[in-house]
Design a protein around this motif. Structure first.
Motif, PDB file in Angstrom:
ATOM      1  N   PRO A 170     -34.548   1.415  -2.473  1.00  0.00           N
ATOM      2  CA  PRO A 170     -35.589   2.315  -2.987  1.00  0.00           C
ATOM      3  C   PRO A 170     -35.832   3.510  -2.067  1.00  0.00           C
ATOM      4  O   PRO A 170     -35.711   3.405  -0.846  1.00  0.00           O
ATOM      5  N   ASN A 171     -36.183   4.618  -2.706  1.00  0.00           N
ATOM      6  CA  ASN A 171     -36.573   5.817  -1.967  1.00  0.00           C
ATOM      7  C   ASN A 171     -38.048   5.752  -1.583  1.00  0.00           C
ATOM      8  O   ASN A 171     -38.419   6.159  -0.485  1.00  0.00           O
ATOM      9  N   TYR A 172     -38.870   5.258  -2.529  1.00  0.00           N
ATOM     10  CA  TYR A 172     -40.317   5.232  -2.324  1.00  0.00           C
ATOM     11  C   TYR A 172     -40.873   3.862  -2.690  1.00  0.00           C
ATOM     12  O   TYR A 172     -40.397   3.207  -3.614  1.00  0.00           O
ATOM     13  N   TRP A 173     -41.915   3.480  -1.959  1.00  0.00           N
ATOM     14  CA  TRP A 173     -42.593   2.204  -2.192  1.00  0.00           C
ATOM     15  C   TRP A 173     -44.065   2.490  -2.480  1.00  0.00           C
ATOM     16  O   TRP A 173     -44.789   2.991  -1.633  1.00  0.00           O
ATOM     17  N   GLN A 174     -44.483   2.164  -3.703  1.00  0.00           N
ATOM     18  CA  GLN A 174     -45.903   2.258  -4.071  1.00  0.00           C
ATOM     19  C   GLN A 174     -46.552   0.955  -3.601  1.00  0.00           C
ATOM     20  O   GLN A 174     -46.325  -0.095  -4.167  1.00  0.00           O
ATOM     21  N   TYR A 175     -47.341   1.055  -2.541  1.00  0.00           N
ATOM     22  CA  TYR A 175     -47.843  -0.148  -1.888  1.00  0.00           C
ATOM     23  C   TYR A 175     -49.311  -0.446  -2.183  1.00  0.00           C
ATOM     24  O   TYR A 175     -49.803  -1.526  -1.858  1.00  0.00           O
ATOM     25  N   THR A 176     -50.018   0.503  -2.807  1.00  0.00           N
ATOM     26  CA  THR A 176     -51.411   0.223  -3.172  1.00  0.00           C
ATOM     27  C   THR A 176     -51.824   1.037  -4.387  1.00  0.00           C
ATOM     28  O   THR A 176     -51.324   2.137  -4.621  1.00  0.00           O
ATOM     29  N   SER A 177     -52.738   0.465  -5.150  1.00  0.00           N
ATOM     30  CA  SER A 177     -53.368   1.193  -6.257  1.00  0.00           C
ATOM     31  C   SER A 177     -54.826   1.498  -5.914  1.00  0.00           C
ATOM     32  O   SER A 177     -55.569   1.981  -6.756  1.00  0.00           O
ATOM     33  N   LYS A 178     -55.200   1.225  -4.667  1.00  0.00           N
ATOM     34  CA  LYS A 178     -56.598   1.383  -4.260  1.00  0.00           C
ATOM     35  C   LYS A 178     -56.739   2.318  -3.065  1.00  0.00           C
ATOM     36  O   LYS A 178     -57.591   2.135  -2.211  1.00  0.00           O
ATOM     37  N   GLY A 179     -55.877   3.336  -3.033  1.00  0.00           N
ATOM     38  CA  GLY A 179     -55.957   4.310  -1.958  1.00  0.00           C
ATOM     39  C   GLY A 179     -57.115   5.266  -2.164  1.00  0.00           C
ATOM     40  O   GLY A 179     -57.639   5.409  -3.273  1.00  0.00           O
ATOM     41  N   HIS A 180     -57.518   5.903  -1.081  1.00  0.00           N
ATOM     42  CA  HIS A 180     -58.592   6.897  -1.140  1.00  0.00           C
ATOM     43  C   HIS A 180     -58.111   8.179  -0.482  1.00  0.00           C
ATOM     44  O   HIS A 180     -57.567   8.156   0.621  1.00  0.00           O
ATOM     45  N   VAL A 181     -58.306   9.293  -1.197  1.00  0.00           N
ATOM     46  CA  VAL A 181     -57.871  10.602  -0.722  1.00  0.00           C
ATOM     47  C   VAL A 181     -59.007  11.578  -0.930  1.00  0.00           C
ATOM     48  O   VAL A 181     -59.592  11.636  -2.027  1.00  0.00           O
ATOM     49  N   ASP A 182     -59.329  12.333   0.090  1.00  0.00           N
ATOM     50  CA  ASP A 182     -60.380  13.339  -0.015  1.00  0.00           C
ATOM     51  C   ASP A 182     -59.994  14.360  -1.081  1.00  0.00           C
ATOM     52  O   ASP A 182     -58.885  14.890  -1.073  1.00  0.00           O
ATOM     53  N   GLY A 183     -60.888  14.592  -2.024  1.00  0.00           N
ATOM     54  CA  GLY A 183     -60.621  15.496  -3.137  1.00  0.00           C
ATOM     55  C   GLY A 183     -60.354  14.774  -4.444  1.00  0.00           C
ATOM     56  O   GLY A 183     -60.301  15.381  -5.504  1.00  0.00           O
ATOM     57  N   ILE A 184     -60.180  13.443  -4.355  1.00  0.00           N
ATOM     58  CA  ILE A 184     -59.952  12.615  -5.542  1.00  0.00           C
ATOM     59  C   ILE A 184     -61.035  11.548  -5.584  1.00  0.00           C
ATOM     60  O   ILE A 184     -61.197  10.782  -4.631  1.00  0.00           O
ATOM     61  N   ILE A 185     -61.767  11.506  -6.684  1.00  0.00           N
ATOM     62  CA  ILE A 185     -62.827  10.513  -6.835  1.00  0.00           C
ATOM     63  C   ILE A 185     -62.210   9.203  -7.329  1.00  0.00           C
ATOM     64  O   ILE A 185     -61.448   9.183  -8.290  1.00  0.00           O
ATOM     65  N   GLY A 186     -62.551   8.122  -6.653  1.00  0.00           N
ATOM     66  CA  GLY A 186     -62.051   6.811  -7.075  1.00  0.00           C
ATOM     67  C   GLY A 186     -60.709   6.480  -6.451  1.00  0.00           C
ATOM     68  O   GLY A 186     -60.226   7.155  -5.535  1.00  0.00           O
ATOM     69  N   ASN A 187     -60.098   5.429  -6.980  1.00  0.00           N
ATOM     70  CA  ASN A 187     -58.833   4.930  -6.437  1.00  0.00           C
ATOM     71  C   ASN A 187     -57.657   5.782  -6.888  1.00  0.00           C
ATOM     72  O   ASN A 187     -57.674   6.380  -7.962  1.00  0.00           O
ATOM     73  N   VAL A 188     -56.624   5.782  -6.048  1.00  0.00           N
ATOM     74  CA  VAL A 188     -55.388   6.486  -6.387  1.00  0.00           C
ATOM     75  C   VAL A 188     -54.212   5.659  -5.875  1.00  0.00           C
ATOM     76  O   VAL A 188     -54.298   5.013  -4.835  1.00  0.00           O
ATOM     77  N   ASP A 189     -53.114   5.667  -6.645  1.00  0.00           N
ATOM     78  CA  ASP A 189     -51.900   4.993  -6.201  1.00  0.00           C
ATOM     79  C   ASP A 189     -51.276   5.789  -5.065  1.00  0.00           C
ATOM     80  O   ASP A 189     -51.147   7.014  -5.158  1.00  0.00           O
ATOM     81  N   ILE A 190     -50.879   5.078  -4.024  1.00  0.00           N
ATOM     82  CA  ILE A 190     -50.239   5.742  -2.887  1.00  0.00           C
ATOM     83  C   ILE A 190     -48.898   5.056  -2.598  1.00  0.00           C
ATOM     84  O   ILE A 190     -48.803   3.829  -2.611  1.00  0.00           O
ATOM     85  N   SER A 191     -47.901   5.880  -2.355  1.00  0.00           N
ATOM     86  CA  SER A 191     -46.567   5.405  -2.004  1.00  0.00           C
ATOM     87  C   SER A 191     -46.159   6.026  -0.683  1.00  0.00           C
ATOM     88  O   SER A 191     -46.780   6.973  -0.198  1.00  0.00           O
ATOM     89  N   LYS A 192     -45.058   5.486  -0.124  1.00  0.00           N
ATOM     90  CA  LYS A 192     -44.499   6.070   1.080  1.00  0.00           C
ATOM     91  C   LYS A 192     -42.985   5.987   1.018  1.00  0.00           C
ATOM     92  O   LYS A 192     -42.411   5.231   0.224  1.00  0.00           O
TER      93      LYS A 192
END
Length: 196
Positions: A170-192
Motif C-alpha cells: 500500500p501507498n497510504y494507510w487510513q489508520y483512524t476515522s476519528k482524527g481532529h484537524v483545525d479548520g474541520i469541525i468533528g471527526n475526519v479520516d486521516i491516513s499516512k
C-alpha cells in the motif's frame, strides 16, 4: 498527514487547514445518485486557493455501488464526466481511487470486485487517469485479487499497526476515522504514507 473529505465534514476553513502538516487531500467525487458531492467543488476551490502550493496533489475517490463490468464502465465514465463538467481538472489529479466496500448488506465476491476494478481500469485508461484502489484489510486478504497489486493502494485499517497485507504494497494507510484537524469541525479520516 493525508485527509479524505466529503460533505460529511461540513464547511471547512481551508485557510486554517493550510497551517497544518497536510500533504494530500482526497475528495469524494460523486454520491450514489451520480451527482457531485455537494461540498466537493467548494472544497476543491478552497484547496486551490489556500493550499495548492503545499500539496502533492488533490485526488478523488468514488464509492462504487455496482457489481459488474458494464455497470462499472458506466458509473466511472459518468463520474469523470460529472467532475469535468463541474470544472475539476482531471489532468492535475494524481490518482482517482475506486472505493470498494460492502453495500446493500453484503461484501463483493472476488469475481465482482475484479469485474468492477476492470471496468474502472478500462475507463481510466481511456481517459488518461491513474486508477488507484481503496479497501480495508479484509478485502486485501480475502476479496480483491492480487493481480491488481500494481495499482496504487490506499488501505483502511483502524488499528495500531497495519499488519501483514502482502503481497499488497500500500501507498497510504487510513489508520483512524476519528482524527481532529483545525479548520474541520468533528471527526475526519486521516491516513499516512506507508514506508515499505
Amino acid at each position: 498527514m493525508i485527509l479524505d473529505i466529503s460533505s460529511n465534514q461540513g464547511k471547512i476553513d481551508w485557510q486554517k487547514v493550510s497551517h497544518q502538516d497536510v500533504t494530500k487531500v482526497i475528495l469524494r467525487s460523486t454520491t450514489q445518485n451520480g451527482n457531485l458531492d455537494v461540498r466537493t467543488l467548494e472544497n476543491y476551490n478552497g484547496i486551490l486557493q489556500n493550499m495548492n502550493d503545499r500539496l502533492n496533489s488533490i485526488d478523488f475517490y468514488k464509492f462504487s455501488y455496482v457489481r459488474d463490468y458494464t455497470a462499472a464502465r458506466i458509473e466511472s465514465m459518468k463520474t469523470l464526466d460529472t467532475m469535468k463538467r463541474a470544472g475539476i481538472r482531471l489532468e492535475v489529479m494524481d490518482t482517482f481511487y475506486l472505493d470498494l466496500e460492502g453495500h446493500g448488506g453484503r461484501d463483493y465476491t472476488k469475481d465482482e470486485a475484479s469485474q468492477v476494478i476492470l471496468g474502472y481500469f478500462d475507463t481510466c485508461l481511456r481517459c488518461n487517469v491513474n486508477l488507484g484502489l481503496y479497501f480495508n484489510y479484509n478485502y486485501a486478504k480475502n476479496i480483491v485479487d492480487p493481480i491488481w497489486r500494481k495499482l496504487p493502494l490506499w488501505i483502511a485499517r483502524y488499528n495500531s499497526t497495519l499488519g501483514d497485507v502482502s503481497p499488497w504494497e500500500p501507498n497510504y494507510w487510513q489508520y483512524t476515522s476519528k482524527g481532529h484537524v483545525d479548520g474541520i469541525i468533528g471527526n475526519v479520516d486521516i491516513s499516512k504514507v506507508v514506508n515499505v
